[in-house]
Design an enzyme around this catalytic site. Structure first.
Site, short mmCIF file in Angstrom:
data_model
loop_
_atom_site.label_atom_id
_atom_site.label_comp_id
_atom_site.label_asym_id
_atom_site.label_seq_id
_atom_site.Cartn_x
_atom_site.Cartn_y
_atom_site.Cartn_z
N GLY A 240 16.41 -5.97 42.74
CA GLY A 240 16.41 -5.54 41.34
C GLY A 240 15.22 -6.17 40.67
N GLU A 241 15.49 -6.86 39.59
CA GLU A 241 14.41 -7.56 38.86
C GLU A 241 14.81 -9.02 38.75
OE1 GLU A 241 11.45 -8.96 37.19
OE2 GLU A 241 11.32 -6.86 37.79
N SER A 242 14.07 -9.88 39.44
CA SER A 242 14.52 -11.27 39.58
C SER A 242 14.52 -12.04 38.26
CB SER A 242 13.68 -12.00 40.62
OG SER A 242 12.33 -12.00 40.25
N CYS B 156 15.19 -9.07 48.60
CA CYS B 156 14.12 -8.77 47.66
C CYS B 156 14.22 -9.66 46.41
CB CYS B 156 14.10 -7.27 47.35
SG CYS B 156 12.50 -6.74 46.73
N ARG C 225 5.88 -13.18 44.64
CA ARG C 225 6.37 -11.90 44.11
C ARG C 225 5.28 -10.84 44.18
NH1 ARG C 225 8.72 -12.48 38.22
NH2 ARG C 225 9.15 -10.30 38.58
N ILE D 49 10.12 -2.46 48.48
CA ILE D 49 9.87 -1.93 47.13
C ILE D 49 9.40 -3.08 46.23
CG2 ILE D 49 10.88 -0.72 45.14
CD1 ILE D 49 13.11 0.26 47.11
N ARG D 50 8.16 -3.01 45.81
CA ARG D 50 7.54 -4.11 45.03
C ARG D 50 7.99 -5.45 45.64
NH1 ARG D 50 8.84 -4.81 39.95
NH2 ARG D 50 10.71 -3.58 40.01
N HIS E 139 14.78 -4.21 51.75
CA HIS E 139 16.11 -3.75 51.29
C HIS E 139 16.96 -3.23 52.44
CE1 HIS E 139 15.49 -3.72 46.85
NE2 HIS E 139 14.22 -3.72 47.22
N GLU F 219 20.01 -2.79 52.52
CA GLU F 219 21.11 -1.95 52.02
C GLU F 219 20.69 -0.50 51.86
OE1 GLU F 219 19.24 -3.93 50.37
OE2 GLU F 219 18.82 -3.15 48.37
N1 GLN Z 1 9.37 -7.32 42.24
C1 GLN Z 1 10.76 -7.54 41.92
C2 GLN Z 1 10.97 -8.93 41.32
O1 GLN Z 1 10.10 -9.72 41.31
C3 GLN Z 1 11.64 -7.40 43.13
C4 GLN Z 1 11.68 -5.97 43.55
C5 GLN Z 1 12.92 -5.55 44.24
O2 GLN Z 1 13.94 -6.26 44.26
N2 GLN Z 1 12.87 -4.36 44.76
O3 GLN Z 1 12.03 -9.22 40.86
#
Ligand code: GLN
Length: 216
Positions: free
Chosen positions: A55-57, A87, A119, A148-149, A185, A187
């Site tokens: 998600g977004e850390s 992630c 990151r 993903i990112r 990921h 999942e």
């Molecule tokens: N770039 C996101 C972060 O720094 C992580 C991306 C993800 O969980 N898919 O939180």
């Protein structure tokens, strides 16, 4: 042994994908148990292991701090609760975090995994991609890694950390006793082997007997 209760931190991110994978992995392993969405710190007392999703850390870290979850998760992990971070979840578990562009981030983390995570390490052109990742610990067949990112593990800060996988020459999966950190990921893949590896860790840990007295 009581049926396994595996928590998935459910503040933000890929929550139901993980609960589905856990339930499928338990079924494939012939184990009784269920995945539970964790929103409150009191629920940490009711599980045998915890997954922190992607998600977004920064958001996940701030909200966890606000709800008192950072402390209760950390206490449980130090008492031996196995954890899997994927992630953003890996970022949240790390001791140190850098952003590939901005340098050191001062975001709240659990500080459990003795690694420095970078990151957004693959840059803009490769924001998301899928690639086969070799993970000898789960077998010969490569794992379909969805990035993903994604972060990478830039450096290992302790001999207790075992590297489980690389992509190119970057570290993307590590284990430190009962803690597993994955940059991609699992999942989102059609493959439950990494969730099964995590469940095996729970089975090996003393935490699986957490509730046996009450259940006896
Ligand atoms: N770039 C996101 C972060 O720094 C992580 C991306 C993800 O969980 N898919 O939180």
């Amino acid at each position: 042994m009581a049926p396994l209760r595996i928590g998935v931190l459910a503040l933000q991110g890929d929550v139901s994908e993980h609960t589905d994978m856990v339930n499928l992995a338990l079924k494939r392993m012939g184990l009784e148990g269920e995945a539970i969405k964790i929103k409150k710190k009191e629920q940490i007392d009711e599980i045998h292991g915890l997954i922190i999703p992607g998600g977004e850390s920064t958001t996940m870290g701030r909200v966890s701090e606000l709800y008192g979850l950072i402390k209760s998760i950390k206490d449980a992990a130090l008492a031996g609760m196995p954890m899997l971070g994927t992630c953003a979840g890996l970022i949240l578990m790390a001791k140190k975090v850098q952003d590939a562009k901005m340098g050191e981030t001062k975001q709240p983390t659990l500080g459990l995994l003795e690694v420095e995570v970078v990151r957004n390490a693959f840059g803009r052109q490769r924001e998301s991609f899928e690639t086969n990742v070799k993970i000898p610990k789960i077998g010969k067949k490569p794992f379909p890694g969805v990035f993903i990112r994604a972060p990478i593990i830039g450096s290992i800060l302790s001999n207790d950390v075992e590297v489980l996988a690389h992509h190119d020459d970057k570290i993307v999966t590590v284990q430190q006793d009962g803690l597993i950190g994955i940059a991609f990921h699992p999942e989102l893949a059609d493959d439950t082997r990494l969730h099964e590896l995590f469940i095996e860790l729970i089975l090996k840990s003393t935490f699986k007997n957490r509730f046996s007295k009450e259940d006896a």
